[in-house]
Design an enzyme around this catalytic site. Structure first.
Site, PDB file in Angstrom:
ATOM      1  N   ASP A  96       0.724  -1.300   0.133  1.00  0.00           N
ATOM      2  CA  ASP A  96      -0.023  -0.013   0.000  1.00  0.00           C
ATOM      3  C   ASP A  96       0.870   1.376   0.048  1.00  0.00           C
ATOM      4  O   ASP A  96       1.686   1.495   0.756  1.00  0.00           O
ATOM      5  CB  ASP A  96      -0.810  -0.097   1.207  1.00  0.00           C
ATOM      6  CG  ASP A  96      -1.884   1.155   1.390  1.00  0.00           C
ATOM      7  OD1 ASP A  96      -2.713   1.514   0.188  1.00  0.00           O
ATOM      8  OD2 ASP A  96      -1.817   2.005   2.172  1.00  0.00           O
ATOM      9  N   THR A 100      -2.758   5.861  -4.388  1.00  0.00           N
ATOM     10  CA  THR A 100      -1.782   6.574  -3.763  1.00  0.00           C
ATOM     11  C   THR A 100      -0.425   6.274  -4.757  1.00  0.00           C
ATOM     12  O   THR A 100       0.207   7.246  -4.833  1.00  0.00           O
ATOM     13  CB  THR A 100      -1.720   6.298  -2.327  1.00  0.00           C
ATOM     14  OG1 THR A 100      -1.445   4.928  -2.420  1.00  0.00           O
ATOM     15  CG2 THR A 100      -2.931   6.685  -1.603  1.00  0.00           C
ATOM     16  N   THR A 101      -0.195   4.961  -4.863  1.00  0.00           N
ATOM     17  CA  THR A 101       0.797   4.754  -5.699  1.00  0.00           C
ATOM     18  C   THR A 101       0.981   5.377  -7.020  1.00  0.00           C
ATOM     19  O   THR A 101       1.926   5.844  -7.596  1.00  0.00           O
ATOM     20  CB  THR A 101       1.145   3.219  -5.861  1.00  0.00           C
ATOM     21  OG1 THR A 101       1.228   2.600  -4.551  1.00  0.00           O
ATOM     22  CG2 THR A 101       2.565   2.905  -6.558  1.00  0.00           C
ATOM     23  N   ASP A 150      -9.125   0.440   1.287  1.00  0.00           N
ATOM     24  CA  ASP A 150      -9.223   0.938   0.099  1.00  0.00           C
ATOM     25  C   ASP A 150     -10.438   0.604  -0.917  1.00  0.00           C
ATOM     26  O   ASP A 150     -10.830   1.572  -1.590  1.00  0.00           O
ATOM     27  CB  ASP A 150      -7.945   0.447  -0.484  1.00  0.00           C
ATOM     28  CG  ASP A 150      -6.715   1.221   0.015  1.00  0.00           C
ATOM     29  OD1 ASP A 150      -6.633   2.223   0.890  1.00  0.00           O
ATOM     30  OD2 ASP A 150      -5.443   0.592  -0.499  1.00  0.00           O
TER      31      ASP A 150
END
Length: 556
Positions: free
Chosen positions: A66, A99-100, A392
């Site tokens: 994550d 997010t990545t 998520d």
């Protein structure tokens, strides 16, 4: 050191311990630091992404892929790097996932911006071009996105499964996706305008080790992972009055230290009797309220436990504050901080049942809006990663229900956006045109990295994707399991449009913020942690990353 010659004498403007990095050195320094952060999480992107093992200074181990968790747990000590971490945190808060992607795109934007700077293109022109491209990309996403029926549970399950693919939840993702969609449905209400609003505050997540993820469950009401405080207490209560207490059922202690001299055993007995009387009064107050069950956030004295058991009251001590706050919504109670002022109106109403096998209390209310998702896993590490993946997925399903727009995944949207931005660049005059094209190139990082992480040839994959999109297939994406280019929307690889919009916007704003800096003035070591042992010299490029190397050395 900044100096000014005045009447032939140098005037010192900055302290001896200060550092200053200017112009191109400052740009190189900032871009290197930001790109290092992006490189640290790139290998986690996609269904075939790898995990990171993070060990903190206390020896605690976190295993995850994550993006925001990795960046928050890493011991990063660099002001520019922390600006990029804020991109991930913003993405997590606003969209819940992606997010990545956001951080990786920000790093690629800065890499391409560095090439433009080498061509003597001014940062202002690059910033303007990136801003124009970002705005155009948002418009194109809105144009490409498909409006969906938020009652379509099959689609919502596809959204949840896409989010969980590649994480610790993947083995049981179909089953978990059903639980997630049902949980979101139960906490969805309509506002005054008739729009769907998902209130995730009414959704509580509890974890338990010792079972597989396939044994996770969705329960109406709340869960309290505690035991009764006394063996003679009842373990269940139907149609019960429930007291939520934030006050210890113990002997009250004085606020100041006192000493009492006892000269007679009878005096000591009087003290003991008075303590017993205090506890008896507290229990009598609880019984007078009509409470059948007490969930206490603080401690309960052994003697008070005995009195409560005699009254037939089920009591639990040391309940978590979060559990009490959630139970307020489930049973309609008020958390009581002072028994003296408590009334019957503060009590909640519901049923309490006991699962002896799992050692849990289940609490349900008549009109309970709250539900609990009980996640099970074999070990603590598995459960922690499961919880992150489910969180998520919950966020993206909630976004889809609220927003009602979705996109094809697997890199399809990035390739289509890049193609449209290149067409848009033809209408842009000046050097900003090059920045728009650089923005388009940066977006194609996502399908490239998806291919790399799956062990595929990234160049061949990108060529195939571009060809499919040029033929008009705007939903053509990469199937990382077969290596084929296919219609990912039809294959069930679906992402919420809002998350993609947020990722593109956050990445562009972060890159522009870094590019706008041409002078770094530090009062001391160029790091955010002044407690370190490292001595910082004035860096110039990748070699001078402040104190960042220590925390990130194992990542790159």
């Amino acid at each position: 050191m900044s100096q000014r010659m005045q009447q032939g004498q140098p005037m010192i403007v900055m302290s001896e311990d200060s550092q200053r990095v200017k112009d191109k050195d400052a740009q190189d320094y900032n871009i290197s630091a930001a790109r290092a952060v992006a490189e640290a999480v790139r290998s986690t992107l996609g269904p075939k992404g790898m995990d990171k093992m993070l060990v903190d200074s206390m020896g605690s181990v976190t295993i995850t892929n994550d993006g925001v968790t990795i960046l928050q747990e890493m011991d990063i000590d660099n002001p520019t790097a922390e600006m990029i971490i804020e991109v991930a945190e913003t993405q997590e808060d606003e969209a819940g996932d992606g997010t990545t992607t956001a951080v990786a795109i920000a790093g690629e934007l800065l890499k391409n911006a560095e090439d433009l700077l080498e061509q003597d293109i001014h940062p202002t022109a690059i910033i303007k071009g990136f801003h124009m491209a970002s705005e155009q990309a948002r418009e194109e996403i809105d144009d490409i996105a498909q409006d969906v029926d938020t009652e379509d549970e099959d689609l919502l399950r596809s959204v949840a499964e896409t989010s969980m693919t590649g994480k610790g939840t993947e083995v049981n993702k179909e089953y978990l996706a059903e639980l997630i969609v049902e949980a979101v449905r139960q906490v969805t209400v309509e506002d005054e305008n008739g729009d769907n609003v998902v209130d995730l505050e009414f959704l509580n997540i509890e974890t338990q080790t010792g079972n597989s993820a396939g044994e996770s469950d969705l329960l109406e009401g709340g869960i309290v992972d505690k035991d009764p405080v006394h063996d003679n207490m009842p373990t269940e209560a139907t149609d019960a009055n429930i007291l939520l207490l934030n006050e210890p059922i113990e002997v009250e202690e004085t606020d100041v230290d006192t000493e009492v001299s006892v000269t007679d055993p009878d005096q000591l007995q009087k003290f003991l009797d008075r303590e017993e009387e205090q506890l008896r009064e507290k229990v009598d107050q609880i019984a007078a309220l009509g409470a059948d069950v007490v969930f206490c956030q603080k401690g309960i004295d052994d003697l008070a436990q005995h009195y409560l058991a005699k009254e037939g009251i089920l009591a639990v001590r040391r309940a978590k504050k979060s559990d009490l706050e959630f139970l307020q919504e489930v049973v309609g109670a008020t958390v009581v901080s002072d028994l003296e002022s408590a009334t019957e109106d503060d009590l909640g109403f519901g049923d309490v049942t006991r699962d002896e096998e799992d050692e849990l209390f289940y609490v349900t209310g008549e009109d309970a809006h709250g539900v609990t998702l009980l996640l099970r896993g074999s070990t603590d590490h598995v459960v922690d990663e499961l919880e992150r993946g489910v969180n998520d997925a919950l966020d993206v399903v909630a976004q889809t229900v609220s927003d009602g727009r979705v996109l094809a995944g697997g890199g399809a949207i990035e390739v289509e956006l890049a193609s449209r931005l290149r067409n848009y660049a033809d209408s842009v005059s000046g050097r900003e045109q090059l920045a728009v094209e650089a923005f388009a190139d940066s977006l194609e990082l996502v399908p490239r990295v998806l291919a790399e992480n799956a062990g595929l040839d990234s160049i061949d994959t990108l060529v195939d994707l571009r060809a499919a999109h040029e033929d008009g297939d705007i939903e053509a994406g990469l199937n990382v399991f077969t290596g084929d280019v296919e219609d990912t929307y039809e294959a069930g690889v679906v992402e919420p449009a809002h998350a993609k919009e947020q990722a593109v916007t956050s990445a562009a704003e972060a890159a522009n913020l870094v590019l706008k800096i041409d002078d770094i003035i530090s009062a001391g070591d160029l790091s955010t942690d002044k407690g370190g042992d490292e001595e910082g010299g004035a860096p110039g490029g990748a070699g001078g990353m402040g104190g960042m190397g220590g925390g990130m050395g194992g990542m790159m």
